[in-house]
Design an enzyme around this catalytic site. Structure first.
Site, PDB file in Angstrom:
ATOM      1  N   SER A 219       0.970  -1.080  -0.004  1.00 63.10           N
ATOM      2  CA  SER A 219      -0.129  -0.216   0.016  1.00 63.10           C
ATOM      3  C   SER A 219       0.816   1.236  -0.036  1.00 63.10           C
ATOM      4  O   SER A 219       2.190   1.047   0.479  1.00 63.10           O
ATOM      5  CB  SER A 219      -0.793   0.001   1.347  1.00 63.10           C
ATOM      6  OG  SER A 219      -1.639   1.194   1.479  1.00 63.10           O
TER       7      SER A 219
ATOM      8  N   TYR B  50      -1.479  -0.395  10.719  1.00 64.85           N
ATOM      9  CA  TYR B  50      -1.299  -1.000   9.253  1.00 64.85           C
ATOM     10  C   TYR B  50      -0.409  -0.545   8.348  1.00 64.85           C
ATOM     11  O   TYR B  50       0.452  -1.554   7.512  1.00 64.85           O
ATOM     12  CB  TYR B  50      -2.826  -0.346   8.697  1.00 64.85           C
ATOM     13  CG  TYR B  50      -3.079  -0.559   7.075  1.00 64.85           C
ATOM     14  CD1 TYR B  50      -3.699  -1.839   6.691  1.00 64.85           C
ATOM     15  CD2 TYR B  50      -2.741   0.358   6.346  1.00 64.85           C
ATOM     16  CE1 TYR B  50      -3.848  -2.003   5.512  1.00 64.85           C
ATOM     17  CE2 TYR B  50      -3.399   0.217   4.804  1.00 64.85           C
ATOM     18  CZ  TYR B  50      -3.569  -1.089   4.430  1.00 64.85           C
ATOM     19  OH  TYR B  50      -3.894  -1.440   3.130  1.00 64.85           O
TER      20      TYR B  50
HETATM   21  P1  NDP Z   1     -11.301  -5.701  -0.106  1.00 68.94           P
HETATM   22  O1  NDP Z   1     -11.711  -5.467   1.436  1.00 68.94           O
HETATM   23  O2  NDP Z   1     -12.383  -5.411  -1.170  1.00 68.94           O
HETATM   24  O3  NDP Z   1     -10.686  -7.160  -0.205  1.00 68.94           O
HETATM   25  C1  NDP Z   1      -9.906  -7.946   0.618  1.00 68.94           C
HETATM   26  C2  NDP Z   1     -10.036  -9.307   0.637  1.00 68.94           C
HETATM   27  O4  NDP Z   1      -9.053 -10.059   1.656  1.00 68.94           O
HETATM   28  C3  NDP Z   1     -11.197  -9.949   0.495  1.00 68.94           C
HETATM   29  O5  NDP Z   1     -11.256 -10.802  -0.344  1.00 68.94           O
HETATM   30  C4  NDP Z   1     -11.320 -10.738   2.230  1.00 68.94           C
HETATM   31  O6  NDP Z   1     -11.943 -11.896   1.866  1.00 68.94           O
HETATM   32  C5  NDP Z   1      -9.892 -11.300   2.243  1.00 68.94           C
HETATM   33  N1  NDP Z   1      -9.383 -11.440   3.430  1.00 68.94           N
HETATM   34  C6  NDP Z   1      -9.486 -10.634   4.450  1.00 68.94           C
HETATM   35  N2  NDP Z   1      -9.124 -11.369   5.648  1.00 68.94           N
HETATM   36  C7  NDP Z   1      -8.657 -12.319   5.178  1.00 68.94           C
HETATM   37  C8  NDP Z   1      -8.169 -13.746   5.947  1.00 68.94           C
HETATM   38  N3  NDP Z   1      -8.085 -13.617   7.160  1.00 68.94           N
HETATM   39  N4  NDP Z   1      -8.057 -14.849   5.086  1.00 68.94           N
HETATM   40  C9  NDP Z   1      -8.395 -14.816   3.709  1.00 68.94           C
HETATM   41  N5  NDP Z   1      -8.958 -13.667   2.893  1.00 68.94           N
HETATM   42  C10 NDP Z   1      -9.044 -12.502   3.594  1.00 68.94           C
HETATM   43  O7  NDP Z   1     -10.221  -4.781  -0.164  1.00 68.94           O
HETATM   44  P2  NDP Z   1      -9.158  -4.395  -1.277  1.00 68.94           P
HETATM   45  O8  NDP Z   1      -9.417  -5.213  -2.370  1.00 68.94           O
HETATM   46  O9  NDP Z   1      -8.870  -3.131  -1.229  1.00 68.94           O
HETATM   47  O10 NDP Z   1      -7.846  -5.242  -0.420  1.00 68.94           O
HETATM   48  C11 NDP Z   1      -6.696  -5.937  -1.148  1.00 68.94           C
HETATM   49  C12 NDP Z   1      -5.368  -5.646  -0.918  1.00 68.94           C
HETATM   50  O11 NDP Z   1      -4.890  -4.450  -1.225  1.00 68.94           O
HETATM   51  C13 NDP Z   1      -5.192  -5.693   0.717  1.00 68.94           C
HETATM   52  O12 NDP Z   1      -3.932  -6.163   1.140  1.00 68.94           O
HETATM   53  C14 NDP Z   1      -5.250  -4.076   1.044  1.00 68.94           C
HETATM   54  O13 NDP Z   1      -4.439  -3.786   2.323  1.00 68.94           O
HETATM   55  C15 NDP Z   1      -4.585  -3.604  -0.149  1.00 68.94           C
HETATM   56  N6  NDP Z   1      -4.795  -1.978  -0.579  1.00 68.94           N
HETATM   57  C16 NDP Z   1      -6.194  -1.663  -0.985  1.00 68.94           C
HETATM   58  C17 NDP Z   1      -6.208  -0.111  -1.273  1.00 68.94           C
HETATM   59  C18 NDP Z   1      -7.623   0.253  -1.691  1.00 68.94           C
HETATM   60  O14 NDP Z   1      -7.541   1.519  -1.695  1.00 68.94           O
HETATM   61  N7  NDP Z   1      -8.417  -0.569  -1.750  1.00 68.94           N
HETATM   62  C19 NDP Z   1      -5.079   0.444  -1.024  1.00 68.94           C
HETATM   63  C20 NDP Z   1      -3.812   0.066  -0.741  1.00 68.94           C
HETATM   64  C21 NDP Z   1      -3.634  -1.359  -0.221  1.00 68.94           C
HETATM   65  P3  NDP Z   1     -12.876 -12.592   2.815  1.00 68.94           P
HETATM   66  O15 NDP Z   1     -13.360 -11.604   3.687  1.00 68.94           O
HETATM   67  O16 NDP Z   1     -14.078 -13.274   2.183  1.00 68.94           O
HETATM   68  O17 NDP Z   1     -11.961 -13.719   3.403  1.00 68.94           O
END
Ligand code: NDP
Length: 245
Positions: free
Chosen positions: A140, A153
């Protein structure tokens, strides 16, 4: 640049956001995807729409080492091998340290750091045996700078950066390693913030207003996947044009 047609790509956090959009884009380009996350209904629906010959899933929690290994094994037994891992699952329950939300700190460390490490562990020896492979870790811009409320974070995302660099150096000549640093994009990530004061603080800023579609990050991931084996795009930073910090 190479075609990703028929390449086998494991994506964690595929039930929403970047992971889901990346899965769709990969299959549109002819790749096979192995999808992991905890929400089975989302994964079922996504795989049904992508076609069972192209997309398989296993519900898996990245904080559970065995479940991450089982996800990779499921992919290898179905498609024969794994070409690339997109280590994407993550959570962002921002809060000020003074709030003492230690359970959320633990969760962030478990999901964002240990989850990434377990993902690497699940495919690393397989890729080394094959003599090639690709690992794309999602950090990020919070992995480059810290804001009030992002101490933990950011700590986890700085860790993803350090782990990516270590992996890159240790696997030089064998694996292509990329670390992606997104700014603000439209996903479900904000829903993990429970600290009311943090939500108010973020509402005052205009990050949500400038956030761009998740597809822009999926395109950056695809760009990394399309590199010839001799080339690794080590880092990609992508912010909305209107995001200053
Ligand atoms: P979302 O919340 O839309 O997606 C997060 C995903 O992670 C979901 O599919 C969720 O699935 C999964 N997840 C969360 N906890 C677990 C777990 N314990 N085990 C398995 N899967 C898990 O957010 P984003 O798409 O934005 O996030 C994706 C990545 O991008 C993250 O690492 C985030 O930190 C990073 N990011 C995002 C930004 C943004 O602006 N959106 C900016 C910078 C970085 P489920 O709940 O079904 O398990």
């Amino acid at each position: 640049m190479r075609d990703i047609k028929d390449r086998v790509i494991l994506i964690t956090g595929a039930s929403s956001g970047f992971g889901m959009v990346t899965a769709k884009m990969c299959v549109d380009l002819g790749a096979k995807v192995i999808l992991g996350a905890r929400r089975q209904d989302r994964l079922e629906e996504l795989c049904a729409s992508l076609g069972s010959q192209n997309a398989i899933f296993k519900t898996s929690d990245v904080t559970n080492k065995k479940e991450v290994h089982d996800l990779a094994s499921h992919g290898i037994s179905t498609f024969g091998h794994i070409d690339a891992l997109v280590n994407n699952a993550g959570i962002m329950p921002l809060s000020l340290l003074e709030k003492g939300r230690t359970d959320e700190w633990d969760q962030m460390i478990d999901v964002n750091i240990k989850g990434v490490l377990y993902g690497i562990d699940a495919v690393y020896s397989h890729m080394l045996e094959r003599g090639n492979g690709q690992i794309i870790n999602v950090s990020s811009v919070a992995g480059k700078r810290v804001m009030p409320g992002s101490a933990v974070y950011s700590g986890t995302k700085f860790a993803v950066s350090a782990i990516s660099e270590g992996l890159r150096m240790e696997s030089a000549g064998k694996l292509q390693v990329t670390c992606i640093y997104p700014g603000a994009f439209q996903t479900e990530l904000g829903s993990s913030i429970k600290d009311e004061s943090m939500l108010e603080f973020l509402m005052k800023g205009n990050l949500a207003a400038v956030a761009q579609p998740a597809e822009r990050i999926a395109e950056a991931i695809i760009y990394a996947l399309q590199q010839d084996p001799g080339v690794a795009v080590n880092e990609i930073v992508v912010r909305p044009t209107a995001q200053g910090a």
